[in-house]
Enzyme design. Structure first.
Site, PDB file in Angstrom:
ATOM      1  N   TYR A  65      49.462  35.427  33.661  1.00  0.00           N
ATOM      2  CA  TYR A  65      49.303  36.171  34.921  1.00  0.00           C
ATOM      3  C   TYR A  65      50.203  37.400  34.859  1.00  0.00           C
ATOM      4  O   TYR A  65      51.352  37.310  34.395  1.00  0.00           O
ATOM      5  CB  TYR A  65      49.723  35.284  36.107  1.00  0.00           C
ATOM      6  CG  TYR A  65      49.775  36.045  37.418  1.00  0.00           C
ATOM      7  CD1 TYR A  65      48.660  36.109  38.245  1.00  0.00           C
ATOM      8  CD2 TYR A  65      50.941  36.725  37.809  1.00  0.00           C
ATOM      9  CE1 TYR A  65      48.688  36.821  39.436  1.00  0.00           C
ATOM     10  CE2 TYR A  65      50.971  37.454  38.991  1.00  0.00           C
ATOM     11  CZ  TYR A  65      49.844  37.495  39.801  1.00  0.00           C
ATOM     12  OH  TYR A  65      49.877  38.214  40.966  1.00  0.00           O
ATOM     13  N   GLU A  67      46.539  43.493  39.754  1.00  0.00           N
ATOM     14  CA  GLU A  67      46.698  42.056  39.495  1.00  0.00           C
ATOM     15  C   GLU A  67      45.752  41.685  38.361  1.00  0.00           C
ATOM     16  O   GLU A  67      44.533  41.798  38.514  1.00  0.00           O
ATOM     17  CB  GLU A  67      46.411  41.227  40.744  1.00  0.00           C
ATOM     18  CG  GLU A  67      46.788  39.772  40.555  1.00  0.00           C
ATOM     19  CD  GLU A  67      46.632  38.946  41.820  1.00  0.00           C
ATOM     20  OE1 GLU A  67      45.585  39.067  42.504  1.00  0.00           O
ATOM     21  OE2 GLU A  67      47.558  38.172  42.130  1.00  0.00           O
TER      22      GLU A  67
END
Ligand code: GDP
Ligand code: MN
Length: 396
Positions: A118, A206
């Protein structure tokens, strides 16, 4: 301004960030053509078909599917285009899918297992600095990771004057447990990503997942990009990426006439001048037992035309049971606003919800007389609390 995954990836790639390559398609036939072209370019035989909507969690909602041949590309693209995609990030009604990204399959087998990380870039408002947030636990809900295993989320804060320093990019690669080719690949990825974030004037990146492929390449498989709307004048080409179909239609309409409107879930419509007063008005509505149906800042000029436009926007929401107009007459005179309200009301014919108008400031008393003598179903108030009490009374 939010972007689709394929647009976000396009921006990332333009700054040298390696991505999972893909081609956007509007129909199942276009998807097949896209898949053929990708096979020529990348050699991939398998493709992922990815719904393009402004919401994450698409995989969970059935909006990301693997196709192992062209028949499956056609079938899956046909299923996904036009579907109503419901994910943990959409409303219960879901979002209509207008297009898909046909992307190369990057989870191919090789010497190592592919690994998902991530990574996001965003502003830490507490310190006023950009930061890179990252974790070994990519691919899944980062919210769950944050709740259950917060020690697996790392952050790297960036000094605005110095920029991202080499040791910081290396620390990220190290904390992700990488070595060798993948380590170097991650350092390059992080540097390019941060450059892209700054140069594109974004407010959020993101990337979940960032993938280490089985042959140790580091690439962005997903991209959620939010551009800073206030900087868009510097990026005319990004402006064209706006997809109004993904936005709230009333908010789009408000934007076109220069009104600052945000749709909310409640039952009391608000028309206010000034963002601060609008926030305070929403608080007071809550205290009075109501829930604001919207945030609406009409700005400095509250003439009849503008008031009428604002009333029309508010009344598009069927949940509105009352409207509270709260105007402070500092530069604009209250009697002019009151006249605007009376004119707008008369022009619109009937308004089926009670209206409470609170005008305070220059010529507030003249304004109150104007409203009270208008013969219309509008209640006036000068004190803020008095207005809230009247709202409470009409809701009861
Ligand atoms: P999101 O669910 O909206 O976050 O969409 P993503 O782009 O993150 O995709 C969801 C999931 O699909 C990823 O976490 C992967 O597990 C899977 N996925 C994405 N690309 C590929 C691919 O090329 N091959 C395979 N097998 N799976 C993929
Ligand atoms: Mn994702």
């Amino acid at each position: 301004m939010n972007l689709h995954e394929y647009q976000g990836k396009q921006i990332l790639n333009s700054f040298g960030v390696d991505i999972q390559r893909g081609i956007v398609a509007q129909t199942a036939d276009e998807a097949v053509e896209a898949a053929k072209k990708l096979t020529e370019e990348t050699g991939t035989g398998w493709h992922v078909i990815k719904a393009q909507v402004h919401a994450g969690g698409r995989g969970k909602g059935g909006g990301v599917k693997l196709a192992k041949n062209l028949d499956e590309v056609k079938e899956l693209a046909g299923q996904i285009i036009g579907m109503n995609l419901i994910t943990p990030q959409t409303s219960a009604e879901g979002k209509k899918v207008h297009q898909v990204l046909v992307a190369e399959d990057v989870y191919y087998p090789g010497d190592n297992e592919p690994e998902e990380y991530y990574m996001s870039v965003l502003l830490n408002r507490a310190t006023g600095r950009n930061m890179i947030m990252y974790s070994t636990e990519g691919g899944m809900d980062i919210e769950t990771v944050a709740e259950e295993t917060p020690h697996l989320i790392f952050t790297e804060e960036i000094d605005p004057a110095a920029g991202l320093l080499p040791f910081q990019a290396r620390r990220i690669a190290f904390n992700l447990g990488l070595s060798g080719v993948a380590f170097k690949g991650m350092v390059k990825f992080v540097n390019a990503l941060y450059t892209a974030y700054v140069k594109s004037d974004s407010s959020l990146f993101e990337i979940n997942p960032v993938l280490k492929t089985s042959d140790d390449r580091v690439i962005a498989v997903d991209a959620k990009v939010t551009l800073d709307g206030n900087a868009l004048y510097r990026h005319k080409d990004y402006l064209e990426m706006r997809d109004k179909r993904e936005e709230n239609p009333v908010e789009v309409e408000a934007g076109e006439v220069g009104l600052n409107y945000v749709d909310l879930d409640g039952n009391v419509g608000c028309m206010v001048n000034g963002a601060g007063l609008a926030m305070a008005t929403m608080d007071l509505i809550k205290q009075a037992g109501g829930e604001p149906a919207n945030f609406l800042d009409v700005g400095g000029t509250a003439d009849a035309e503008r008031v009428e436009t604002a009333f029309n926007l508010i009344l598009k929401d069927p949940n509105v049971k009352a409207i509270l107009v709260n105007i402070f007459g500092g530069i604009v005179r209250c009697d002019r606003v009151a006249q605007g309200i009376v004119d707008a009301y008369k022009n619109m014919g009937t308004i089926n919800v009670p209206i409470i108008v609170r005008l305070q400031g220059t010529n507030a008393d003249i304004a109150k007389d104007l409203i009270d003598n208008s013969g219309l179903d509008v209640q006036s108030a000068i004190e803020f609390q008095e207005a809230a009490d009247k709202v409470q009374a009409v809701l009861a």
